[in-house]
Every structure is written in C-alpha cells, then in structure tokens.
Design an enzyme around this catalytic site. Sequence first.
Site, mmCIF file in Angstrom:
data_model
loop_
_atom_site.group_PDB
_atom_site.id
_atom_site.type_symbol
_atom_site.label_atom_id
_atom_site.label_comp_id
_atom_site.label_asym_id
_atom_site.label_seq_id
_atom_site.Cartn_x
_atom_site.Cartn_y
_atom_site.Cartn_z
ATOM 1 C CB ILE A 13 -0.966 0.029 1.202
ATOM 2 C CG1 ILE A 13 -1.733 -1.289 1.293
ATOM 3 C CG2 ILE A 13 -1.950 1.188 1.075
ATOM 4 C CD1 ILE A 13 -2.637 -1.394 2.513
ATOM 5 C CB ILE A 61 9.719 2.670 12.125
ATOM 6 C CG1 ILE A 61 9.199 1.255 12.435
ATOM 7 C CG2 ILE A 61 9.382 3.092 10.703
ATOM 8 C CD1 ILE A 61 7.689 1.188 12.533
ATOM 9 C CB ALA A 84 2.811 -2.762 9.843
ATOM 10 C CB THR A 134 -5.993 -3.583 9.888
ATOM 11 O OG1 THR A 134 -6.856 -4.664 9.572
ATOM 12 C CG2 THR A 134 -5.377 -3.872 11.266
ATOM 13 C CG ASP A 135 -11.120 -4.691 8.378
ATOM 14 O OD1 ASP A 135 -9.995 -5.236 8.437
ATOM 15 O OD2 ASP A 135 -11.995 -5.042 7.553
ATOM 16 C CD GLU A 136 -6.903 -8.712 9.541
ATOM 17 O OE1 GLU A 136 -6.464 -9.533 10.344
ATOM 18 O OE2 GLU A 136 -6.577 -8.666 8.338
ATOM 19 C CE1 TYR A 160 -1.114 -6.427 10.513
ATOM 20 C CE2 TYR A 160 -3.326 -7.311 10.222
ATOM 21 C CZ TYR A 160 -2.387 -6.333 9.963
ATOM 22 O OH TYR A 160 -2.709 -5.248 9.175
ATOM 23 C CE LYS A 164 -1.590 -1.789 11.681
ATOM 24 N NZ LYS A 164 -0.538 -0.922 11.069
ATOM 25 C CE1 TYR A 217 -4.729 -21.432 5.884
ATOM 26 C CE2 TYR A 217 -5.118 -19.081 5.608
ATOM 27 C CZ TYR A 217 -4.267 -20.138 5.909
ATOM 28 O OH TYR A 217 -2.965 -19.887 6.228
ATOM 29 N N PRO A 306 -5.665 -21.140 12.302
ATOM 30 C CG PRO A 306 -3.782 -21.744 13.540
ATOM 31 C CD PRO A 306 -4.223 -21.390 12.158
ATOM 32 C CG HIS A 308 -9.617 -17.893 9.087
ATOM 33 N ND1 HIS A 308 -9.730 -18.637 7.938
ATOM 34 C CD2 HIS A 308 -9.353 -16.630 8.669
ATOM 35 C CE1 HIS A 308 -9.554 -17.883 6.884
ATOM 36 N NE2 HIS A 308 -9.331 -16.648 7.303
#
Length: 366
Positions: A13, A61, A84, A134-136, A160, A164, A217, A306, A308
Amino acid sequence: MKRLLVTGGAGFIGSNFVHYWLREHPGQDVVVLDALTYAGNLANLAPVANNPRFSFVRGDICDLELVARILKERAIDCIVHFAAESHVDRSIVGPDEFIRTNVFGTHALLKAAREAWTVNGKMRSDVRFHHVSTDEVYGSLGSGDPPFTELTPYAPNSPYSASKAASDHLVRAYYHTYGLPVTTSNCSNNYGPYHFPEKLIPLMLVRALDGGLMPVYGQGENVRDWLYVEDHCRAIDAIVHRGRVGETYNVGGCNERRNIDIVRRLCEIIERRFAEDDALRVRFPKCPASKGRSVSELITFVDDRPGHDWRYAINTEKIRSELGFHPRVDFESGLERTVDWYLANEGWWRDVLSGAYRLVTSPRDA
Ligand code: NAD
C-alpha cells in the site's frame, strides 16, 4: 503540509500511496523510510526513483535517532505511517517481530514526532501524524451482525491484529496526553498492483498462472470487505487534509465477498484473458487455461487458519458524511485491473518469488 515522511513506502500500500501522492500533489516532497524486510521491495518505487521530489532512506522505524534526524533534517510536517509486519499467517508462526515493529516501532515514531514538533514547549498545529491501521482490530463478525463502526469495541484475535490494536491505542494516547495532531484510519482488505504474493489475491493469481495448487482455507466461506488500493490512498489523502484531529475513520469498499467467490472469479478472468490472447498460452504453459481447461481445477481446500476471523465488514458512514469519500473503483473492474497488472508485470512477481523472499510456512503452504 509540504514534506511527507512515508514509512513502509516500499511495501504494497505504501508504494501505491507514494505513486499516488507524487502524482496528485505536485508541490510536495516525499521521503520514504523503509527497512526493506521481505515485504519491502525497491522495485515497487522504480517508477518514481528519478523524481526529484522523492527520496528513499533505508532504515528501521524502531531506530529513534534515525527517525529524529529525518524529521529534523528534512523538515517533515506530515508522517503517513504504513510500516508494519502485515501478514496474519506470519504472526501466528512468529509474533515477536510484529510486536517489535508494530508496537515499539509505532511508539518510536510517535516519540520522535512529539519531540520534533514541539516548539517552545508547544505542540505545532500545522503538522499531522496519520496512522494506517486495519479493520481486523475489531475482531470477527457473525453473518448477521452489523458492520464495524468507529465505536465498535476492539477485540483483536491474531497476534497481527493485537499488535495493530496496541499501536492504535498508542496513537490515541499521544493525542490525548501530549496533543500530538493524529488521525487513524482502519481499512478493510486492499488489493491491486505490487501486492506481495503471499496474500489471497496475488497468491491465487501466481499459483494459477504457474499451474500450482490454489490453497483456500477451510471451505473458503470467510467473508472480507475489499477495497482497491488506490481508493485507500484517496481516503488517506482526504483524512490527512480534511479529517478532524484525534479522530479515527473506517475505510472500506462496502463490498463483502466470500474468499471462495473471489478465487472463482479470478479463475474466470484468467480463462477469459487466455481465450482472448494466444500469447498467454506460450508464456504460461502450465496454467490449465493454456490447454482450454478450467483454472478452478487447481483450487484445493486446506485446514483452516487457527483463530480465523469469520467475517469483517465496514460501516463507512463517517468518512462518507464528513469527508465525502466514496470508492471510485468497483470490485469487478478492480479485479480485472489487478489480473492485468500481474500479467503485464511477470518479472516483478518472479523476482519476488525467486527466493530472495521466503514465503511463510503456513497451513496454506503445507
Ligand atoms: P506490506 O507488508 O506490503 O509492507 C510493509 C512495509 O513496511 C514493507 O515495505 C516493509 O519493508 C516495511 N517495514 C516493515 N518493518 C519495518 C520496520 N521495522 N521499519 C521500517 N520499515 C518496515 O504491508 P501493506 O499490506 O502495504 O500494509 C501497510 C499498512 O497498511 C500496514 O500498517 C497494515 O497494517 C495496513 N493495512 C493493510 C491492509 C491490507 O489489506 N494490506 C488493510 C488495512 C490496513
């Protein structure tokens, strides 16, 4: 804002953003700071390498001294922070690097920015620290749940997304505690050019073209929202210029798809391209489409990841109503553009796959 520091600008990105920014903002300079991990690639920046308004610094960074020096010497007045570790599978195999870069690295940047932008004991107001997230961080939705808003409680499920989430909290804290002018965006899945072929869309593309297995997956039922990468860049531009300081904005394509539907659609587009262009049969003889067979015969269901997350979906009302942001690229044409980019840039992804960058060991690769 005239002088941008883009961290992670050699990644997927970030590099799209650098191309976008230099094109859209002719009066502004861009410095990229990137450690060139397996995911960073100077080839992603080759089209702007000779632009006098662009410069590149290889560095970490987490290196506070280096960051402080760049901010001062280059008189940076805006940081757009992409750097990241970004791949969920890798975070499951080895979370440490995610904590180091995503948490400690973000903190080093915040600390350096606070120091550089405090003048006579007062924080400058003509500067901006934009954090790309992220939306995660919001966790997983059930099939009937409403999409994530900016008020959805954080519930990250992978190392991850947890790293974030931690970085988002630090950014928020630097605003509330020190008055650092920050904004944060939480975006859904991006796709487009320069996407490292370990993520769903480019992985499926390169496997399909080389006749390798296309590992999906579970049963491929997990749902993601998808946004063409250039639209994400436009959203960040809108937030940096018109977003309210201290706010977070969700960014998405309002475009939810099951993984398996995306993979099948990619197969269809590839088959159509092979039918239109005989040269592709010669270039990619192992692709089933070169013999007139269905590309989807390569799809292989593998054990699920795992933890998910089942579904992500984004409520984009805030960025739409406050900043007038709407995605411009619809999913069908974005996907076709992406397939065409990978067909036209075979050298890029062959180099990436050539061994310099080892793909992660994950259930998908097993
Ligand atoms: P990427 O993995 O393609 O690129 C990351 C870049 O950061 C690479 O160039 C890498 O060399 C660099 N980097 C890593 N560690 C570094 C360090 N310690 N110091 C300096 N540079 C370092 O990632 P991406 O997909 O382009 O994602 C960019 C950002 O956007 C990330 O913060 C990610 O969380 C966020 N994001 C990504 C998506 C997506 O769909 N890809 C969606 C929402 C948010």
